[in-house]
Scaffold this active site. Structure first.
Site, PDB file in Angstrom:
ATOM      1  N   ALA A 170      -3.966   7.595  -5.039  1.00 53.35           N
ATOM      2  CA  ALA A 170      -2.580   7.158  -5.209  1.00 53.35           C
ATOM      3  C   ALA A 170      -2.636   5.659  -5.479  1.00 53.35           C
ATOM      4  O   ALA A 170      -2.571   4.836  -4.554  1.00 53.35           O
ATOM      5  CB  ALA A 170      -1.788   7.459  -3.950  1.00 53.35           C
TER       6      ALA A 170
ATOM      7  N   GLY B 257       0.831  -1.204   0.000  1.00 59.99           N
ATOM      8  CA  GLY B 257       0.000   0.000   0.000  1.00 59.99           C
ATOM      9  C   GLY B 257       0.858   1.243   0.000  1.00 59.99           C
ATOM     10  O   GLY B 257       2.061   1.172  -0.260  1.00 59.99           O
ATOM     11  N   ASN B 258       0.256   2.382   0.272  1.00 57.25           N
ATOM     12  CA  ASN B 258       1.037   3.619   0.391  1.00 57.25           C
ATOM     13  C   ASN B 258       0.404   4.524   1.431  1.00 57.25           C
ATOM     14  O   ASN B 258      -0.653   4.205   1.989  1.00 57.25           O
ATOM     15  CB  ASN B 258       1.178   4.308  -0.966  1.00 57.25           C
ATOM     16  CG  ASN B 258      -0.178   4.674  -1.545  1.00 57.25           C
ATOM     17  OD1 ASN B 258      -0.901   5.489  -0.985  1.00 57.25           O
ATOM     18  ND2 ASN B 258      -0.531   4.037  -2.657  1.00 57.25           N
ATOM     19  N   HIS B 259       1.060   5.666   1.684  1.00 57.17           N
ATOM     20  CA  HIS B 259       0.644   6.528   2.801  1.00 57.17           C
ATOM     21  C   HIS B 259      -0.482   7.495   2.477  1.00 57.17           C
ATOM     22  O   HIS B 259      -0.779   8.375   3.277  1.00 57.17           O
ATOM     23  CB  HIS B 259       1.846   7.340   3.293  1.00 57.17           C
ATOM     24  CG  HIS B 259       2.891   6.501   3.966  1.00 57.17           C
ATOM     25  ND1 HIS B 259       2.616   5.772   5.093  1.00 57.17           N
ATOM     26  CD2 HIS B 259       4.183   6.269   3.655  1.00 57.17           C
ATOM     27  CE1 HIS B 259       3.718   5.128   5.465  1.00 57.17           C
ATOM     28  NE2 HIS B 259       4.682   5.407   4.607  1.00 57.17           N
TER      29      HIS B 259
END
Ligand code: CTP
Length: 403
Positions: free
Chosen positions: A280, A212-214
């Protein structure tokens, strides 16, 4: 949320028996989230007290050019009051006040304020049936309409005289509904369908792990909320975030992976007018997803990745009437990379945020963006709250939608 939420409503009360209903009107406006100030004609005070109205509105009530009860008599500035208001609602409006307004008289604070007001003015007449259908009144009302004021028609029913007919002031609830409909019909994105993506995507490795990402989703949620407040019908396709949507009219579709986001977006793309892709999205996902939790073993673990669908690029390929907006998060050669993305993905606008800028990017409440358009116009903005950035993006779209 009501279109009146956060708006400043100036309520004008004139000397008719329906003035007692203005107390309910104040309460209803406040319930819808508006701030209310009241201006009365001097004779209206015989029908309803300023004390009642100031208690309900939680604001001082104005009825004369000077505050007579004050030893240091203070000037009540009608110009300021007129400019303060987002909406001026005169309810009840008597035949006398209507006539003064049509003639441009200014012998009391209310009519002087009317002449100074630049905001939309709504008028709810109240009088006896014969007065209401008198040619003088009809001419006054049509004159006031020709000046750009909006008349909230009187209703049919029993009048203070005991007669039955048309002349009763519209009920407070009907006045509020009338205003809300009229205001929302004029919102700049009324009738437009806006599709938005927000948040990260999670690409499963096994049943308990993911890549995943932030991304917090804050930017996309702010765009969705603002678009709805500007009158749009909004579909928000949201990756996993801890945010909740405050605006009930937004249709939120929750997804986890890029594939799910792709499918949800394509389901709603063909008939939307605007698509803003702020999510994102992961560019890669594990080629295979383990059906059981991967156990720890000696040595290294390699996960083979494959490309995800580029959702934005796929929309650019089939773009028709849609105004297509993408985001670019860059760390180097920002402008150049963003321009390349705009062209490659066939966008109308790309919103660049550079991770090199303070106050920009993931998790924060602020963002610093630069707009780049198809005709190569580059517009940098200051660091702003994400809600303000959302407004700037939508304002740009509004300016260019039918251009
Ligand atoms: N985007 C998308 N689907 C993807 C990847 C990105 O829809 N699989 C969209 C994002 O929502 C954003 C834009 O494409 O609006 C740009 O994303 P970004 O990651 O900055 O660009 P990429 O094209 O993925 O290129 P790179 O990661 O190499 O910078």
């Amino acid at each position: 949320m009501s279109v009146l939420s956060g708006k400043k409503v100036l309520l004008g009360v004139t000397a008719g028996i329906a003035a007692y209903k203005s107390t309910y009107l104040v309460r209803l406006f406040i319930k819808e989230g508006a701030e209310v100030k009241v201006v009365m004609t001097p004779s209206a005070k015989e029908f309803v007290t300023p004390l009642t109205l100031s208690t309900l509105s939680k604001n001082e009530v104005f009825s004369s050019f000077t505050n007579e009860d004050d030893d240091n008599a203070q000037w009540n500035n009608h110009v300021e009051l007129g400019l303060w208001a987002d909406y001026f609602v005169i309810a009840p409006a008597t035949a006398n006040t209507l006539s003064k307004m049509a003639q441009g008289q200014s012998d009391n604070l209310l009519v002087a304020t009317y002449l100074s007001a630049k905001c939309p003015v709504y008028i709810a007449p109240a009088m006896d049936l014969d007065m209401y259908k008198h040619p003088s009144t009809l001419e006054t009302l049509s004159k006031l309409e020709s000046f750009g004021n909006t008349i909230i028609p009187a209703e049919h029913g029993e009048l203070a005289s005991g007669l039955i007919g048309k002349g009763r002031m519209a009920e407070p609830e009907s006045i509020v509904v009338f205003l809300e409909k009229d205001i929302s019909d004029q919102l700049p994105l009324k009738g437009k369908k806006v599709l938005i993506t927000a948040g990260p995507t999670y690409e499963a490795i096994d049943p308990v792990r993911f890549i995943g990402n932030h991304s917090s989703g804050k930017m996309g949620y702010a765009i969705a909320e603002t678009a709805a407040n500007l009158g749009a019908e909004v579909v928000l396709v949201s990756g996993p975030t801890s945010l909740s949507m405050e605006e009930p009219s937004v249709h939120v579709i929750r997804v986890a992976s890029a594939k799910e986001m792709y499918n949800a977006v394509h389901e709603h793309y063909s008939n939307c007018d605007v698509a803003i892709l702020s999510a994102a999205v992961a560019d890669y996902r594990p080629k295979t997803v383990a059906s059981e939790k991967i156990k720890k073993k000696e040595g290294e673990l390699t996960i083979e990745l494959e490309k995800t669908e580029d959702i934005l690029a796929s929309l650019g390929k089939t773009k028709q009437q849609q105004f297509l907006v993408g985001f670019a998060l860059e760390t180097q050669n920002e402008l150049e990379n963003a321009k390349t993305k705009l062209e490659k993905k066939n966008l109308d606008l790309i919103v660049l945020n550079s991770l090199n800028d303070k106050g920009a990017g993931f998790g924060t409440d602020t963002n610093k963006v630069t707009f780049i358009t198809r005709d190569n116009k580059v517009t940098p903005f200051q660091v702003k709250d994400k809600k303000e950035v959302a407004y700037d993006i939508l304002q740009h779209i509004i300016d260019h939608l039918d251009a």
